[in-house]
Design a protein around this motif. Structure first.
Motif, PDB file in Angstrom:
ATOM      1  N   ASP A   6      -8.885  25.382  46.058  1.00 13.64           N
ATOM      2  CA  ASP A   6     -10.067  24.637  46.501  1.00 13.64           C
ATOM      3  C   ASP A   6     -10.003  23.185  46.037  1.00 13.64           C
ATOM      4  O   ASP A   6     -10.334  22.262  46.789  1.00 13.64           O
ATOM      5  CB  ASP A   6     -11.356  25.282  45.979  1.00 13.64           C
ATOM      6  N   ALA A   7      -9.574  22.973  44.790  1.00 11.32           N
ATOM      7  CA  ALA A   7      -9.486  21.607  44.248  1.00 11.32           C
ATOM      8  C   ALA A   7      -8.439  20.792  45.017  1.00 11.32           C
ATOM      9  O   ALA A   7      -8.679  19.642  45.377  1.00 11.32           O
ATOM     10  CB  ALA A   7      -9.136  21.648  42.760  1.00 11.32           C
ATOM     11  N   VAL A   8      -7.288  21.400  45.284  1.00 10.31           N
ATOM     12  CA  VAL A   8      -6.237  20.709  46.041  1.00 10.31           C
ATOM     13  C   VAL A   8      -6.724  20.398  47.454  1.00 10.31           C
ATOM     14  O   VAL A   8      -6.498  19.306  47.978  1.00 10.31           O
ATOM     15  CB  VAL A   8      -4.947  21.563  46.075  1.00 10.31           C
ATOM     16  N   ARG A   9      -7.430  21.350  48.081  1.00 12.99           N
ATOM     17  CA  ARG A   9      -7.966  21.123  49.425  1.00 12.99           C
ATOM     18  C   ARG A   9      -8.930  19.939  49.427  1.00 12.99           C
ATOM     19  O   ARG A   9      -8.887  19.090  50.304  1.00 12.99           O
ATOM     20  CB  ARG A   9      -8.684  22.384  49.927  1.00 12.99           C
ATOM     21  N   PHE A  12      -6.517  16.658  48.405  1.00  9.75           N
ATOM     22  CA  PHE A  12      -5.352  16.312  49.216  1.00  9.75           C
ATOM     23  C   PHE A  12      -5.397  16.811  50.655  1.00  9.75           C
ATOM     24  O   PHE A  12      -4.573  16.426  51.463  1.00  9.75           O
ATOM     25  CB  PHE A  12      -4.077  16.833  48.551  1.00  9.75           C
ATOM     26  N   GLY A  13      -6.334  17.711  50.976  1.00  7.46           N
ATOM     27  CA  GLY A  13      -6.446  18.186  52.351  1.00  7.46           C
ATOM     28  C   GLY A  13      -5.916  19.594  52.547  1.00  7.46           C
ATOM     29  O   GLY A  13      -5.366  20.224  51.639  1.00  7.46           O
ATOM     30  N   GLU A  14      -6.091  20.089  53.763  1.00  6.08           N
ATOM     31  CA  GLU A  14      -5.770  21.480  54.097  1.00  6.08           C
ATOM     32  C   GLU A  14      -4.277  21.779  53.997  1.00  6.08           C
ATOM     33  O   GLU A  14      -3.884  22.846  53.520  1.00  6.08           O
ATOM     34  CB  GLU A  14      -6.282  21.799  55.511  1.00  6.08           C
ATOM     35  N   ASP A  15      -3.409  20.853  54.431  1.00  9.83           N
ATOM     36  CA  ASP A  15      -1.956  21.106  54.380  1.00  9.83           C
ATOM     37  C   ASP A  15      -1.488  21.348  52.948  1.00  9.83           C
ATOM     38  O   ASP A  15      -0.709  22.272  52.683  1.00  9.83           O
ATOM     39  CB  ASP A  15      -1.182  19.925  54.973  1.00  9.83           C
ATOM     40  N   ALA A  16      -1.972  20.516  52.027  1.00  9.78           N
ATOM     41  CA  ALA A  16      -1.598  20.676  50.618  1.00  9.78           C
ATOM     42  C   ALA A  16      -2.143  21.985  50.059  1.00  9.78           C
ATOM     43  O   ALA A  16      -1.480  22.644  49.255  1.00  9.78           O
ATOM     44  CB  ALA A  16      -2.100  19.495  49.799  1.00  9.78           C
ATOM     45  N   ALA A  17      -3.352  22.395  50.500  1.00 10.33           N
ATOM     46  CA  ALA A  17      -3.937  23.660  50.024  1.00 10.33           C
ATOM     47  C   ALA A  17      -3.102  24.840  50.483  1.00 10.33           C
ATOM     48  O   ALA A  17      -2.883  25.796  49.724  1.00 10.33           O
ATOM     49  CB  ALA A  17      -5.375  23.797  50.517  1.00 10.33           C
TER      50      ALA A  17
END
Length: 201
Positions: A6-9, A12-17
């Motif tokens: 969730d934090a990465v999303r 950095f966005g959905e691709d990174a998540a």
């Protein structure tokens, strides 16, 4: 691990998540990556603030329900296309919360960023004595570092002060609104669902 996804999303966005969700979940793999990401985010923020012709800092010192004192700091600066706001740090305060103690804790936390304090144009806090004391208050100490800055009373605290004398009918509506917001904010899932519901309206 879902909280990190969730934090990465969020950052950095959905691709990174999606990439993060495919990582092995071993502590000796995940922990160094979290550390590297944290250091990278701090370096990027340091560069962005350094390029900005000015910045503005907002502080809030509070005590949570367990009695632990905390200092939260946000920074606003001129980004490439617009004014950007980022959380600079969140710090648990182990001892006293006098203006001097808050100042020393803040200096220790922001040392990494090597701020040019003459570019600081505003300091925002609540009106607490530790923050605004005229002899040794937190704001006075920062103003010694940042001679071009002006102190601003936090709008959130002004709103809180403004609603205290509300009439009974309006106060009951406000209490319902606050309880709804607090319920939604109790989990990231509820927050996401509420955000989706609002976008459909």
């Amino acid at each position: 691990m879902p909280i990190m996804i969730d934090a990465v999303r969020e950052i950095f966005g959905e691709d990174a998540a999606v990439k993060t969700s495919k990582m092995p979940h071993l502590n000796n793999i995940v922990h160094p990556r979290i550390e590297e990401t944290s250091i990278d985010v701090k370096k990027q923020l340091k560069l962005s603030v350094g390029k900005s012709p000015f910045f503005y800092v907002q502080f809030d010192e509070s005590v949570d329900v367990s009695g632990a004192a905390q200092l939260l700091c946000y920074i606003k600066y001129e980004g490439e296309e617009e004014i950007e706001e980022r959380m600079l740090f969140f710090l648990a305060l182990p001892g006293r919360t006098t203006g001097e103690c808050l100042f020393l804790a803040m200096i220790d936390k922001v040392h990494f960023f090597e701020f040019e304090w003459n570019k600081c144009v505003a300091i925002c806090t609540d009106g607490a004595a530790a923050m605004t004391g005229k002899h040794v208050g937190f704001v006075k100490r920062i103003l010694e570092l940042a001679p071009n800055a002006k102190w601003i009373h936090s709008m959130n605290h002004r709103y809180a002060l403004a609603v205290k004398p509300l009439p009974g009918d309006l106060m009951s509506v406000m209490e319902v609104c606050v309880s709804i917001v607090n319920y939604i904010k109790t989990s990231s899932l509820k927050t996401r669902i509420f955000k989706e519901l609002c976008s459909e309206l």
